[in-house]
Design a protein around this motif. Sequence first.
Motif, PDB file in Angstrom:
ATOM      1  N   ILE A  41      -2.247   5.491   2.664  1.00  0.00           N
ATOM      2  CA  ILE A  41      -2.831   4.204   2.273  1.00  0.00           C
ATOM      3  C   ILE A  41      -1.968   3.060   2.789  1.00  0.00           C
ATOM      4  CG2 ILE A  41      -3.439   2.734   0.301  1.00  0.00           C
ATOM      5  CD1 ILE A  41      -5.307   4.911   0.180  1.00  0.00           C
ATOM      6  N   GLY A  42      -0.666   3.195   2.676  1.00  0.00           N
ATOM      7  CA  GLY A  42       0.245   2.161   3.160  1.00  0.00           C
ATOM      8  C   GLY A  42       0.104   1.928   4.651  1.00  0.00           C
ATOM      9  N   ALA A  43       0.035   3.005   5.422  1.00  0.00           N
ATOM     10  CA  ALA A  43      -0.118   2.873   6.871  1.00  0.00           C
ATOM     11  C   ALA A  43      -1.461   2.239   7.219  1.00  0.00           C
ATOM     12  CB  ALA A  43       0.020   4.225   7.547  1.00  0.00           C
ATOM     13  N   ALA A  44      -2.514   2.622   6.506  1.00  0.00           N
ATOM     14  CA  ALA A  44      -3.842   2.072   6.789  1.00  0.00           C
ATOM     15  C   ALA A  44      -3.896   0.579   6.493  1.00  0.00           C
ATOM     16  CB  ALA A  44      -4.903   2.810   5.980  1.00  0.00           C
ATOM     17  N   THR A  45      -3.375   0.153   5.337  1.00  0.00           N
ATOM     18  CA  THR A  45      -3.412  -1.276   5.002  1.00  0.00           C
ATOM     19  C   THR A  45      -2.522  -2.078   5.941  1.00  0.00           C
ATOM     20  OG1 THR A  45      -1.686  -0.996   3.332  1.00  0.00           O
ATOM     21  CG2 THR A  45      -3.978  -0.915   2.575  1.00  0.00           C
TER      22      THR A  45
ATOM     23  N   GLY B  35       0.810  -1.215   0.000  1.00  0.00           N
ATOM     24  CA  GLY B  35       0.000   0.000   0.000  1.00  0.00           C
ATOM     25  C   GLY B  35       0.841   1.263   0.000  1.00  0.00           C
ATOM     26  N   TYR B  36       2.082   1.170   0.433  1.00  0.00           N
ATOM     27  CA  TYR B  36       2.976   2.326   0.425  1.00  0.00           C
ATOM     28  C   TYR B  36       3.342   2.754  -0.987  1.00  0.00           C
ATOM     29  CZ  TYR B  36       3.564   2.153   5.459  1.00  0.00           C
ATOM     30  OH  TYR B  36       3.338   2.192   6.809  1.00  0.00           O
ATOM     31  N   VAL B  37       3.095   1.905  -1.964  1.00  0.00           N
ATOM     32  CA  VAL B  37       3.345   2.287  -3.354  1.00  0.00           C
ATOM     33  C   VAL B  37       2.392   3.413  -3.756  1.00  0.00           C
ATOM     34  CG1 VAL B  37       3.251   1.465  -5.742  1.00  0.00           C
ATOM     35  CG2 VAL B  37       4.245   0.023  -3.960  1.00  0.00           C
ATOM     36  N   VAL B  38       1.172   3.366  -3.249  1.00  0.00           N
ATOM     37  CA  VAL B  38       0.179   4.391  -3.570  1.00  0.00           C
ATOM     38  C   VAL B  38       0.539   5.698  -2.880  1.00  0.00           C
ATOM     39  CG1 VAL B  38      -2.261   5.007  -3.443  1.00  0.00           C
ATOM     40  CG2 VAL B  38      -1.597   2.639  -3.872  1.00  0.00           C
TER      41      VAL B  38
END
Length: 83
Positions: free
Chosen positions: A50-54, A43-46
């Motif tokens: 988003i990366g932290a949430a996923t 998710g950090y790619v986005v």
Amino acid sequence: MKIYWKPRRNLYVCLEHFPFTKTDLLGWWYPVLIFTPDLSTTGYVVNPQIGAATYNFIHHKAVGISIFVLGMMLATSLCNWQA
């Protein structure tokens, strides 16, 4: 805190190992699956939010325990259904 921390961590290890005793997987799968790169970090790619949430959602212990309990219930009901 240390006295409380160690038994709790040992319980997690037992809960991780328990499903492997109930399957036909070979023993080397356990360390491979434990040490594989974590896919929830993609998710950090986005972006960082988003990366932290996923990452936080996937690593929440309630999610893992819920999936474990659901799998055990489904396996039990499927075994009873086939018998």
